[in-house]
Design a protein around this motif. Structure first.
Motif, mmCIF file in Angstrom:
data_model
loop_
_atom_site.group_PDB
_atom_site.id
_atom_site.type_symbol
_atom_site.label_atom_id
_atom_site.label_comp_id
_atom_site.label_asym_id
_atom_site.label_seq_id
_atom_site.Cartn_x
_atom_site.Cartn_y
_atom_site.Cartn_z
ATOM 1 N N ALA A 48 0.834 -1.204 0.000
ATOM 2 C CA ALA A 48 0.000 0.000 0.000
ATOM 3 C C ALA A 48 0.869 1.255 0.000
ATOM 4 O O ALA A 48 0.589 2.225 -0.732
ATOM 5 N N VAL A 49 1.936 1.245 0.787
ATOM 6 C CA VAL A 49 2.850 2.386 0.832
ATOM 7 C C VAL A 49 3.536 2.568 -0.516
ATOM 8 O O VAL A 49 3.644 3.692 -1.041
ATOM 9 N N ILE A 104 2.498 1.616 -3.459
ATOM 10 C CA ILE A 104 1.537 2.064 -4.464
ATOM 11 C C ILE A 104 1.318 3.564 -4.364
ATOM 12 O O ILE A 104 1.294 4.284 -5.373
ATOM 13 N N VAL A 105 1.167 4.062 -3.145
ATOM 14 C CA VAL A 105 0.970 5.502 -2.947
ATOM 15 C C VAL A 105 2.187 6.279 -3.448
ATOM 16 O O VAL A 105 2.056 7.301 -4.143
ATOM 17 N N ILE A 106 3.382 5.790 -3.114
ATOM 18 C CA ILE A 106 4.603 6.481 -3.551
ATOM 19 C C ILE A 106 4.722 6.476 -5.066
ATOM 20 O O ILE A 106 5.011 7.507 -5.698
ATOM 21 N N PHE A 165 2.365 5.967 -7.386
ATOM 22 C CA PHE A 165 1.298 6.732 -8.045
ATOM 23 C C PHE A 165 1.545 8.231 -7.913
ATOM 24 O O PHE A 165 1.381 8.983 -8.888
ATOM 25 N N THR A 166 1.956 8.666 -6.731
ATOM 26 C CA THR A 166 2.232 10.088 -6.522
ATOM 27 C C THR A 166 3.387 10.561 -7.392
ATOM 28 O O THR A 166 3.339 11.641 -7.991
ATOM 29 N N THR A 174 -3.118 11.062 -14.380
ATOM 30 C CA THR A 174 -4.334 11.000 -13.569
ATOM 31 C C THR A 174 -5.580 11.441 -14.331
ATOM 32 O O THR A 174 -6.614 11.723 -13.714
ATOM 33 N N LEU A 185 -3.404 -5.986 -4.273
ATOM 34 C CA LEU A 185 -2.430 -4.897 -4.130
ATOM 35 C C LEU A 185 -1.182 -5.158 -4.978
ATOM 36 O O LEU A 185 -0.614 -4.224 -5.557
ATOM 37 N N THR A 211 -2.011 -4.327 -8.470
ATOM 38 C CA THR A 211 -2.118 -2.872 -8.598
ATOM 39 C C THR A 211 -0.741 -2.229 -8.700
ATOM 40 O O THR A 211 -0.499 -1.366 -9.558
ATOM 41 N N PHE A 212 0.167 -2.655 -7.841
ATOM 42 C CA PHE A 212 1.520 -2.091 -7.863
ATOM 43 C C PHE A 212 2.216 -2.383 -9.189
ATOM 44 O O PHE A 212 2.841 -1.494 -9.787
#
Length: 346
Positions: free
Chosen positions: A37-38, A40-42, A44-45, A55, A296, A299-300
């Protein structure tokens, strides 16, 4: 004296919940799911900052659609890894099922309401053949499915003459293009529903728990009355059905059933098939699955692949990066297990 003993007992009782909470927090922070999860956030950002169109609604739609397909491929492999097995034929099964669907829908004129279940049942049949061969022969599933991968694909190419079914009903492509809220693909929703169903299956059904038990300790499972041969066969049947659904999802995305849709012998599916469950925490030795982790993981992988392609990174380097991720995931899982074992949490 009695008061001192009472106070000590109270202190231990107060400390116990705190210890359990600390252990649960440590287990969460060291889990594959939290780490993914971490990441993926990194990722994607970072891609959103570097790529202005990353986006956009259409970009999110295409990424979500691919996540749905990759998740289904990962779930197909996860279903057989649960017992410590492997299935190298998931890509071949998915393509064969899609081709059978194309033959039913286009050549035979079968309604989609029957052609779709027909394709899924055919995939389950191919999975049954794999499972039956593994149980009856005693040969590891790696060897059996390596052989069946070539057999399934070769027979399919011979029977179809390597011709695509590209005149499918318009509803097939329309389904693949369907989106909600402007950017959420229906294929992603289908994958999420499948994840929920599998989570309930492994948690609450007898067969699901038997699969986990057979993977954790086959000998103990046999002694407890579980017929591991049937359980292993059932795992391969489930793998075949899920691979068939992935093939049909890919057909809906492209609007055609193509023999090469998963690469030569279906080999293009092997890397995402292993990456999603292994990154998500499914043990290659069997006995533990993580449906959410597989989602997840897919997703990654999809976010990384999509972002790198938009940055014009060569496909060879992307494959090298994904292969490295798979290796690191296996090593990280061993390290994580060691840390949890050292803290007495497993």
């Amino acid at each position: 004296m009695t008061q001192a003993v009472t106070h000590d007992s109270d202190n231990r009782e107060d400390a116990a919940p705190a210890t359990r909470q600390g252990g649960n927090l440590t287990r969460l922070l060291l889990s594959n799911e939290f780490g993914l999860a971490v990441l993926i956030v990194i990722a994607f950002t970072g891609f959103a900052a570097a790529l202005p169109g990353f986006t956009s609604p259409f970009s999110l739609f295409t990424i979500g659609r691919q996540i749905g397909i990759d998740t289904m491929i990962g779930l197909a492999m996860m279903a057989v890894i649960v017992t410590g097995g492997l299935d190298l034929s998931v890509g071949a099964i998915g393509v064969c099922a899609a081709m059978v669907f194309g033959w039913l829908a286009q050549s035979m004129g079968v309604p989609l309401a029957l052609a779709v279940p027909g394709g899924i049942l055919f995939g389950a049949l191919l999975g049954f053949i794999n499972g039956y061969a593994v149980v009856r022969s005693g040969v590891h599933s790696f060897i059996i499915t390596l052989a069946s991968m070539s057999i399934f694909f070769g027979v399919m190419v011979f029977l179809s003459k390597a011709q695509a079914f590209n005149e499918l009903p318009a509803a097939v492509m329309a389904f693949g293009k369907l989106r909600f809220f402007g950017s959420v693909s229906v294929l992603l929703i289908l994958a999420l529903v499948t994840c929920v169903c599998l989570s309930l299956f492994y948690r609450f059904t007898t067969l699901g728990r038997q699969m986990l038990a057979a993977g954790a300790n086959p000998r103990a499972a046999e002694l407890s009355g579980i017929r591991t041969g049937r359980v292993i066969t059932a795992c391969h049947v489930l793998t075949g059905a899920l691979a068939a659904i992935a093939g049909l999802m890919l057909t809906a995305r492209t609007g055609a059933a193509v023999p090469s849709m998963a690469g030569q012998l279906g080999q293009d599916w092997l890397l995402p098939a292993f990456l999603a469950p292994v990154l998500g925490g499914t043990l290659l030795s069997g006995g533990r699955v993580s449906v959410i982790g597989t989602l997840l993981g897919a997703t990654f992988v999809t976010v990384m692949t999509s972002g790198l392609l938009l940055m014009r990174v060569g496909e060879f380097w992307i494959l090298a990066c994904l292969g490295t991720l798979l290796l690191l995931a296996v090593l990280a899982d061993r390290l994580r297990q060691g840390m949890l074992r050292a803290r007495g949490l497993i």
